[in-house]
Design a protein around this motif. Sequence first.
Motif, PDB file in Angstrom:
ATOM      1  N   GLU A  11       9.231   3.670   7.147  1.00 11.69           N
ATOM      2  CA  GLU A  11       8.431   4.897   7.144  1.00 11.69           C
ATOM      3  C   GLU A  11       7.214   4.756   6.227  1.00 11.69           C
ATOM      4  O   GLU A  11       6.094   5.150   6.585  1.00 11.69           O
ATOM      5  CB  GLU A  11       9.277   6.090   6.696  1.00 11.69           C
ATOM      6  N   MET A  12       7.437   4.180   5.043  1.00  9.91           N
ATOM      7  CA  MET A  12       6.325   3.978   4.104  1.00  9.91           C
ATOM      8  C   MET A  12       5.302   3.009   4.679  1.00  9.91           C
ATOM      9  O   MET A  12       4.085   3.188   4.516  1.00  9.91           O
ATOM     10  CB  MET A  12       6.868   3.453   2.775  1.00  9.91           C
ATOM     11  N   MET A  13       5.781   1.986   5.392  1.00 11.63           N
ATOM     12  CA  MET A  13       4.883   1.008   5.985  1.00 11.63           C
ATOM     13  C   MET A  13       4.012   1.646   7.065  1.00 11.63           C
ATOM     14  O   MET A  13       2.806   1.363   7.166  1.00 11.63           O
ATOM     15  CB  MET A  13       5.704  -0.137   6.580  1.00 11.63           C
ATOM     16  N   ALA A  64       5.055  -1.839   0.457  1.00 14.75           N
ATOM     17  CA  ALA A  64       5.855  -0.841   1.183  1.00 14.75           C
ATOM     18  C   ALA A  64       7.327  -1.239   1.116  1.00 14.75           C
ATOM     19  O   ALA A  64       7.679  -2.407   1.277  1.00 14.75           O
ATOM     20  CB  ALA A  64       5.397  -0.743   2.633  1.00 14.75           C
ATOM     21  N   SER A  65       8.197  -0.251   0.890  1.00 16.51           N
ATOM     22  CA  SER A  65       9.622  -0.540   0.687  1.00 16.51           C
ATOM     23  C   SER A  65      10.518   0.011   1.797  1.00 16.51           C
ATOM     24  O   SER A  65      11.735  -0.131   1.728  1.00 16.51           O
ATOM     25  CB  SER A  65      10.076   0.038  -0.664  1.00 16.51           C
ATOM     26  N   SER A  66       9.925   0.627   2.814  1.00 13.50           N
ATOM     27  CA  SER A  66      10.709   1.159   3.925  1.00 13.50           C
ATOM     28  C   SER A  66       9.833   1.188   5.171  1.00 13.50           C
ATOM     29  O   SER A  66       8.600   1.160   5.070  1.00 13.50           O
ATOM     30  CB  SER A  66      11.203   2.577   3.615  1.00 13.50           C
ATOM     31  N   VAL A  80       3.109   4.825   7.290  1.00 11.68           N
ATOM     32  CA  VAL A  80       2.127   5.686   6.624  1.00 11.68           C
ATOM     33  C   VAL A  80       1.020   4.850   5.992  1.00 11.68           C
ATOM     34  O   VAL A  80      -0.174   5.178   6.097  1.00 11.68           O
ATOM     35  CB  VAL A  80       2.812   6.566   5.556  1.00 11.68           C
ATOM     36  N   ALA A  81       1.399   3.753   5.340  1.00 11.95           N
ATOM     37  CA  ALA A  81       0.406   2.896   4.686  1.00 11.95           C
ATOM     38  C   ALA A  81      -0.543   2.275   5.704  1.00 11.95           C
ATOM     39  O   ALA A  81      -1.760   2.196   5.471  1.00 11.95           O
ATOM     40  CB  ALA A  81       1.115   1.797   3.888  1.00 11.95           C
ATOM     41  N   GLN A  92       9.990   1.703  15.532  1.00 10.64           N
ATOM     42  CA  GLN A  92       9.276   1.660  14.257  1.00 10.64           C
ATOM     43  C   GLN A  92       8.433   0.391  14.147  1.00 10.64           C
ATOM     44  O   GLN A  92       7.313   0.417  13.629  1.00 10.64           O
ATOM     45  CB  GLN A  92      10.269   1.726  13.091  1.00 10.64           C
ATOM     46  N   LEU A 114      -0.945  -0.678  -1.215  1.00 11.69           N
ATOM     47  CA  LEU A 114       0.157   0.177  -0.761  1.00 11.69           C
ATOM     48  C   LEU A 114       0.894  -0.470   0.403  1.00 11.69           C
ATOM     49  O   LEU A 114       2.128  -0.431   0.484  1.00 11.69           O
ATOM     50  CB  LEU A 114      -0.391   1.548  -0.353  1.00 11.69           C
ATOM     51  N   ASN A 115       0.156  -1.108   1.325  1.00 12.56           N
ATOM     52  CA  ASN A 115       0.781  -1.812   2.449  1.00 12.56           C
ATOM     53  C   ASN A 115       1.624  -2.982   1.953  1.00 12.56           C
ATOM     54  O   ASN A 115       2.745  -3.212   2.423  1.00 12.56           O
ATOM     55  CB  ASN A 115      -0.293  -2.338   3.403  1.00 12.56           C
TER      56      ASN A 115
END
Length: 515
Positions: free
Chosen positions: A110-112, A106-108, A114-115, A57, A102-103
Amino acid sequence: MSSTFSRAGVTGDEHHPGRWIALTVLVLAVLLVAVDATVLGLATPFLSEDLEPTGTQLLWIGDVYSFVIAGLLVSMGSLGDRIGRKKLLLTGATAFGAVSVLNAYASSPEMMIVARALLGVAGATLMPSTLALIRNLFHDPRERSLAVGIWGAMASAGAAVGPVVGGLLLEHFWWGSVFLINLPVMAVLVAVGIKMIPESKNPAPGPWDLPSVGLSLVGMVGVVYAIKEAAAHGVSAENAVAAVGGLLALTWFVRRQLRLPAPLLDMRLFHHRGFSGAVLADLLTILGLSGIVFFLSQFLQLVQGRGPLEAGLAELPAAVGAVTAGLLAGRVARRYSVRSVVALGLGAIGVSLAVVTVIHKETGYPLIGVLLLVVGVGAGFAFTVTSDVILSSVPKEQAGSASAVSETAYELGAALGIALLGSIVTGVYKGFGTPEGVPGAAARAAHESLGGAVETAEHLPAQQGGELVVAAQEAFVNGLRVSAAVGAVVLLATAVSAWYLLRDQKLEEGIIPDE
């Protein structure tokens, strides 16, 4: 195709009066997009502690931005030719600023990821527009060479400036601040760009082919993903499927471009030795630059124990070298030859990577500083000259597509530099022996990344934690040496290839057709 190879120069009465102010705004966009490709290098330890990503990741967070940009650049360059490069640039700048928020929050993992991918989509609209607009702002070949030199200097230096910006911010704020800095810069770009940048587009562009857009994106991401995963974890069925799917998509893309009356990318350009040589040199110049800067950031922090700002400033010689060489590249290439400047630039990066194979934890900064300076100079010369060759090879109506080729090489090189060399580092790193007595869960966390090992060691008894960190650091340095050796071989081989492929190439005359 005869018009493709016509002389680029025109008379001075076609100069755009605000061209140098407009160039300043365009360079701002280039610098920011380039900075965002490497700014996470210093933030990696902080991000690892906060989001707790796995090793895979973490690599995706680092390189998905460049992967998406590389997959969309050709499509976006062609779109700019059709709807207007200024319009695409300003739209992309607005989106880039919005997605940066959004970057930052990011709180996870996966979210990072995607951002970062969405940031890549926005970045893909900026890069080809900037170079294409330069092609239309500067008609005189020597002025254009200087403009491309400034542009190239910022693009090359951005990779090295990123750690400095990141280090300065991380000394005082949390890791998300490296993204929020984008907001004021993009606001200035939009406000000034609306007034100072003239609109330009292809007057007869033809339709924008959506199937080609999809094939380009799927093909590029599929192939790069397969390479990265195979290097990190070995060949698997999943990797094979991704590789085959990506190659099929790219093959289909090429065949479709050859059949379309108005293709996204004129593939016939690649039949010419000079164009192909410039693209190859472009890609591998940035591969070497981004790879060494990204991993030396971690080496300076996690192995030598420097703070974020100190580590960022330590990498500044690469930016100084890139800017200086970029500004001089056009003049030097005209005085001597295109192929000598590009080949020597690539050779300088290759030799520097070879020297990295002997560094160790106690290596003094003077050697590291000299290496970074030489890498910056080599990248500044090679990247600027090859970009000029690519840009001057087509009529200005096709400037967006030609710019996209140069930018695709740049972003793919950045992605591959981190992915391929990074996968080698990760592969070697994972094999280190865990000191006796370290719990299984802690050992697994330590093997995910060097940042994970440092974080894990803080929760172990002092002696045990110290032994774990030392073992992890030694493994990381060994991986860095192996990856540098691979990079050196690739760059030196490319230098030899560039000497042949760019034979007889001249900046003023664009591509010289093969006999």
